[in-house]
Design a protein around this motif. Structure first.
Motif, PDB file in Angstrom:
ATOM      1  N   GLY A 327      -2.006 -99.724   9.094  1.00  0.00           N
ATOM      2  CA  GLY A 327      -3.404 -99.760   9.520  1.00  0.00           C
ATOM      3  C   GLY A 327      -4.249-100.698   8.684  1.00  0.00           C
ATOM      4  N   SER A 328      -3.602-101.571   7.893  1.00  0.00           N
ATOM      5  CA  SER A 328      -4.346-102.420   6.958  1.00  0.00           C
ATOM      6  C   SER A 328      -5.289-103.415   7.629  1.00  0.00           C
ATOM      7  N   PRO A 329      -4.931-104.075   8.757  1.00  0.00           N
ATOM      8  CA  PRO A 329      -5.910-104.976   9.367  1.00  0.00           C
ATOM      9  C   PRO A 329      -7.181-104.265   9.817  1.00  0.00           C
ATOM     10  N   GLU A 330      -7.031-103.046  10.325  1.00  0.00           N
ATOM     11  CA  GLU A 330      -8.204-102.294  10.773  1.00  0.00           C
ATOM     12  C   GLU A 330      -9.064-101.837   9.599  1.00  0.00           C
ATOM     13  N   ARG A 331      -8.496-101.818   8.415  1.00  0.00           N
ATOM     14  CA  ARG A 331      -9.265-101.474   7.222  1.00  0.00           C
ATOM     15  C   ARG A 331      -9.848-102.722   6.558  1.00  0.00           C
ATOM     16  N   GLY A 332      -9.660-103.891   7.182  1.00  0.00           N
ATOM     17  CA  GLY A 332     -10.231-105.114   6.640  1.00  0.00           C
ATOM     18  C   GLY A 332      -9.357-105.827   5.637  1.00  0.00           C
ATOM     19  N   PHE A 333      -8.050-105.473   5.589  1.00  0.00           N
ATOM     20  CA  PHE A 333      -7.119-106.111   4.667  1.00  0.00           C
ATOM     21  C   PHE A 333      -5.890-106.616   5.419  1.00  0.00           C
ATOM     22  N   PRO A 334      -6.078-107.583   6.323  1.00  0.00           N
ATOM     23  CA  PRO A 334      -4.942-108.070   7.112  1.00  0.00           C
ATOM     24  C   PRO A 334      -3.875-108.757   6.290  1.00  0.00           C
ATOM     25  N   ALA A 337      -0.598-106.991   5.894  1.00  0.00           N
ATOM     26  CA  ALA A 337       0.337-107.162   7.000  1.00  0.00           C
ATOM     27  C   ALA A 337       0.818-108.603   7.123  1.00  0.00           C
ATOM     28  N   ASP A 338      -0.058-109.552   6.841  1.00  0.00           N
ATOM     29  CA  ASP A 338       0.250-110.977   6.998  1.00  0.00           C
ATOM     30  C   ASP A 338       0.901-111.490   5.721  1.00  0.00           C
ATOM     31  N   ASN A 339       2.109-110.964   5.419  1.00  0.00           N
ATOM     32  CA  ASN A 339       2.695-111.210   4.096  1.00  0.00           C
ATOM     33  C   ASN A 339       3.964-112.056   4.094  1.00  0.00           C
ATOM     34  N   GLU A 340       4.422-112.502   5.276  1.00  0.00           N
ATOM     35  CA  GLU A 340       5.570-113.409   5.391  1.00  0.00           C
ATOM     36  C   GLU A 340       6.822-112.857   4.710  1.00  0.00           C
ATOM     37  N   ALA A 341       7.045-111.542   4.889  1.00  0.00           N
ATOM     38  CA  ALA A 341       8.228-110.850   4.340  1.00  0.00           C
ATOM     39  C   ALA A 341       8.236-110.820   2.809  1.00  0.00           C
ATOM     40  N   GLY A 429       1.840-109.431  21.410  1.00  0.00           N
ATOM     41  CA  GLY A 429       2.608-109.908  22.538  1.00  0.00           C
ATOM     42  C   GLY A 429       2.633-111.424  22.516  1.00  0.00           C
ATOM     43  N   THR A 430       2.457-112.040  23.679  1.00  0.00           N
ATOM     44  CA  THR A 430       2.446-113.507  23.766  1.00  0.00           C
ATOM     45  C   THR A 430       1.025-114.057  23.757  1.00  0.00           C
ATOM     46  N   PHE A 431       0.160-113.423  22.960  1.00  0.00           N
ATOM     47  CA  PHE A 431      -1.233-113.862  22.852  1.00  0.00           C
ATOM     48  C   PHE A 431      -1.605-114.035  21.391  1.00  0.00           C
ATOM     49  N   ILE A 432      -2.512-114.957  21.135  1.00  0.00           N
ATOM     50  CA  ILE A 432      -3.015-115.198  19.790  1.00  0.00           C
ATOM     51  C   ILE A 432      -4.062-114.153  19.451  1.00  0.00           C
ATOM     52  N   ILE A 433      -4.012-113.656  18.215  1.00  0.00           N
ATOM     53  CA  ILE A 433      -5.044-112.753  17.703  1.00  0.00           C
ATOM     54  C   ILE A 433      -5.442-113.250  16.321  1.00  0.00           C
ATOM     55  N   ASN A 434      -6.696-113.117  15.988  1.00  0.00           N
ATOM     56  CA  ASN A 434      -7.175-113.500  14.661  1.00  0.00           C
ATOM     57  C   ASN A 434      -7.327-112.229  13.827  1.00  0.00           C
ATOM     58  N   ASN A 438     -12.180-110.515  15.075  1.00  0.00           N
ATOM     59  CA  ASN A 438     -12.302-109.387  15.991  1.00  0.00           C
ATOM     60  C   ASN A 438     -10.927-109.046  16.554  1.00  0.00           C
ATOM     61  N   LEU A 439     -10.393-107.875  16.201  1.00  0.00           N
ATOM     62  CA  LEU A 439      -9.049-107.490  16.626  1.00  0.00           C
ATOM     63  C   LEU A 439      -8.973-107.135  18.100  1.00  0.00           C
ATOM     64  N   ARG A 440     -10.118-107.099  18.774  1.00  0.00           N
ATOM     65  CA  ARG A 440     -10.113-106.805  20.205  1.00  0.00           C
ATOM     66  C   ARG A 440      -9.916-108.064  21.048  1.00  0.00           C
ATOM     67  N   LYS A 441     -10.022-109.223  20.446  1.00  0.00           N
ATOM     68  CA  LYS A 441      -9.987-110.462  21.221  1.00  0.00           C
ATOM     69  C   LYS A 441      -8.610-111.110  21.146  1.00  0.00           C
ATOM     70  N   LEU A 442      -8.099-111.496  22.309  1.00  0.00           N
ATOM     71  CA  LEU A 442      -6.838-112.215  22.400  1.00  0.00           C
ATOM     72  C   LEU A 442      -7.081-113.564  23.076  1.00  0.00           C
ATOM     73  N   TYR A 443      -6.208-114.524  22.776  1.00  0.00           N
ATOM     74  CA  TYR A 443      -6.345-115.880  23.298  1.00  0.00           C
ATOM     75  C   TYR A 443      -4.979-116.378  23.767  1.00  0.00           C
ATOM     76  N   PRO A 444      -4.969-117.274  24.750  1.00  0.00           N
ATOM     77  CA  PRO A 444      -3.685-117.791  25.226  1.00  0.00           C
ATOM     78  C   PRO A 444      -3.000-118.661  24.183  1.00  0.00           C
ATOM     79  N   LEU A 445      -1.682-118.718  24.259  1.00  0.00           N
ATOM     80  CA  LEU A 445      -0.923-119.577  23.356  1.00  0.00           C
ATOM     81  C   LEU A 445      -1.242-121.040  23.634  1.00  0.00           C
ATOM     82  N   ARG A 446      -1.171-121.826  22.585  1.00  0.00           N
ATOM     83  CA  ARG A 446      -1.347-123.265  22.726  1.00  0.00           C
ATOM     84  C   ARG A 446       0.004-123.926  23.012  1.00  0.00           C
TER      85      ARG A 446
END
Length: 554
Positions: A327-334, A337-341, A429-434, A438-446
């Motif tokens: 739940g770290s991104p929702e707590r403001g510490f993405p 999660a974004d730790n590249e293993a 999924g196959t969508f971009i998220i920042n 805002n974790l509610r917004k998704l964008y198409p892949l480039r």
């Protein structure tokens, strides 16, 4: 596909039940004293944050703007005794029950002062009505899921004893046989592990007694999250559990920045039975791993061994562990999660319980793991980039899969490969998220994307299901050879042939009980909290935490 992604959230319609004609100034009597607000913030974090936030609906409703649209006395009364509001047929309370399928517990023990402080804190949040981002994805997955026409006949098989007075009555997550036997084991997250003998539960491991720090509230995956018996249990007596204890209970082996609260700890324990044939556990135990977690969510949801590996093979006796982002991104510490293993969060782990070359010396890191011995990487990680890998399983050909519960939009089934990156938290999924926005917004892949991300074998949006959970690849009946899975909340069931190319087609199936076709929500009388089980004969079961009942698929 509905147009819910095309509309601004009609936030007042269910929770606040506000009327456009009302012109009342709500909340003018709420204290704005800073010390009271600080106390309320601490109370919210401890008592409320596991089910509520101020950005979106979750287990309970989004609370932003609550005090500005609802009378303060009503809020106080509801916090004190939600059931009394239900009993009085209060329209707003009944609307909540209809939407969330559960009654909030009473918090009268907080007392008047703390409830007032809590309300002061809630009053600092304005009503949020998100704007539509013109670059955000509007329609996620256009095609709906067709009905297969198949109906599964269910038969009541067993009932776990109630471990609470309110639903969920029993919190089972897993039912599987001890390898090489017909002994059918099932957990209750609040209690321990039962064995079903003649379809009656007998307590095998009393985890509450063995681990008095065990905590299974607030809900979700907490408590005894998973268990797995060693392939050689009948000779070595070894099995493994994952459970939660409060944050700070013991010194962790793995943690994160001091700026992020430690809400809970997940613990992997190895148990050794003195007599593997005994019907009640007696023996010894040792702790293998203890991990800090910032919320009650997305922790250690799965322990399992590869059931198709043979003695002498490289994978035999290696324990797989699914660990989410906490739940770290929702707590403001993405960045957790974004730790590249570099750490185990978002990882599917593979460890050797018999080894000792880990950081804490309590387990081994197999040399064949993709990041074993790689500087700056967590050697335990087999694959990474999963928000909540809640079920891991293999097909008969040895292909390895994981279901992954999404954020606000996409549910995934992934084909897992060693060293693979599966996208979270920069993809849903196959969508971009920042993850830093805002974790509610998704964008198409480039078109020029080349980040080495492995995308889902199956993805479904929240028009179809809210939280994916894997069942099994069926070995009998009309579904033989097809994968059965479902939605945890509603119990809606799906099937797919995982070998179908280029992508598996997903269909729905429905159930029949005592000659009547019905939904699982109708069968269990509310929110389903769906789980699946399997026995030594490969018969598959549907389980519901709501009433603690287990149904055999005939």
């Amino acid at each position: 596909m509905t147009s819910k992604y095309c509309l601004i959230l009609l936030f007042c319609s269910v929770f606040f039940a506000c009327s456009p004609s009302e012109n009342k100034e709500f909340g003018k009597d709420i204290s704005t004293a800073q010390d009271q607000i600080r106390e309320g913030k601490a109370i919210f974090k401890q008592e409320c944050s596991n089910c509520h936030n101020f950005n979106s609906n979750g287990i309970g409703p989004n609370l932003s703007g609550l005090t500005r649209t609802v009378d303060t006395p009503w809020i106080v009364e509801f916090i004190n005794n939600p059931q009394a509001k239900m009993d009085a047929k209060d329209p707003r309370a009944l609307a909540l029950l209809e939407k969330y399928k559960a009654v909030m517990p009473s918090f009268h023990v907080l007392g008047e002062q703390k409830i007032n402080s809590l309300i002061s804190y809630l009053h600092t949040f304005e009503l949020v009505q998100p704007e539509i981002d013109p670059d955000s994805v509007i329609n996620l997955i256009e095609a709906g899921v067709p009905d297969s026409g198949i109906r599964l006949e269910l038969e009541l098989f067993a009932q776990l004893p109630a471990s609470d007075s309110l639903p969920p009555m029993a919190k089972m997550t897993k039912m599987e046989p001890i390898p090489g036997t017909d002994r059918l084991m099932i957990n209750d997250q609040r209690v321990g592990i039962y064995q079903l003998i003649d379809q009656k539960p007998q307590l095998y491991l009393n985890l509450m007694e063995q681990r008095p720090d065990l905590v299974s509230k607030p809900g979700w995956g907490t408590g005894l999250g998973s268990f797995s018996f060693h392939p050689d249990f009948v000779s070595n007596g070894l099995f493994y559990t994952a459970h939660t204890e409060p944050g700070g209970t013991r010194t962790p082996d793995i943690g994160y920045t001091d700026s992020l609260v430690v809400f809970m700890q997940w613990i992997v324990t190895e148990w050794k039975a003195n007599d593997p044939a005994a019907l009640t556990f007696e023996g010894t135990s040792r702790e293998l791993l203890r991990v800090n977690n910032p919320t009650q969510a997305h922790g250690m949801q799965e322990l399992t061994f590869n059931p198709h590996s043979k003695k002498g093979s490289e994978d035999y006796g290696l324990l797989y562990i699914g660990y989410g982002d906490g739940g770290s991104p929702e707590r403001g510490f993405p960045d957790v999660a974004d730790n590249e293993a570099k750490e185990i969060y978002t990882g599917i782990l593979r460890i050797d319980p018999a080894g000792r070359n880990s950081r804490n010396g309590n387990y081994g890191i197999p040399a064949s793991n993709p990041f074993a011995g790689v500087a700056g990487k967590a050697g335990e990680v087999y694959a990474y980039g999963f928000r909540n890998p809640n079920r891991l399983f293999w097909d008969d050909a040895g292909n390895f899969y994981a279901t992954d519960i999404g954020q606000h939009s996409i549910e995934e089934l992934n084909l897992v490969k060693a060293g693979g990156f599966y996208g979270w938290p920069i993809r849903e999924g196959t969508f971009i998220i920042n993850p830093y926005g805002n974790l509610r917004k998704l964008y198409p892949l480039r078109e020029d994307e080349n980040l080495g991300i492995t995308y889902p074998l199956i993805q479904l949006d929240h028009d179809e299901l809210a939280a994916i959970f894997a069942g099994y690849i069926m070995s009998y009946g009309e579904l033989k050879g097809r994968f059965l899975f479902g939605d945890i909340l509603s119990g809606r069931l799906f099937i797919a042939d995982l070998n179908q190319k280029p992508k598996p087609e997903v269909q729905t199936v429905k159930v029949i009980f005592e000659g009547k076709e019905m939904t699982l929500e109708e069968l269990v009388g509310g929110r389903v909290d769906l789980k699946f089980g399997i026995d030594a004969e490969k018969r598959v079961y549907i389980m519901s935490k709501n009433e603690g009942k287990i149904y055999l698929i005939k």
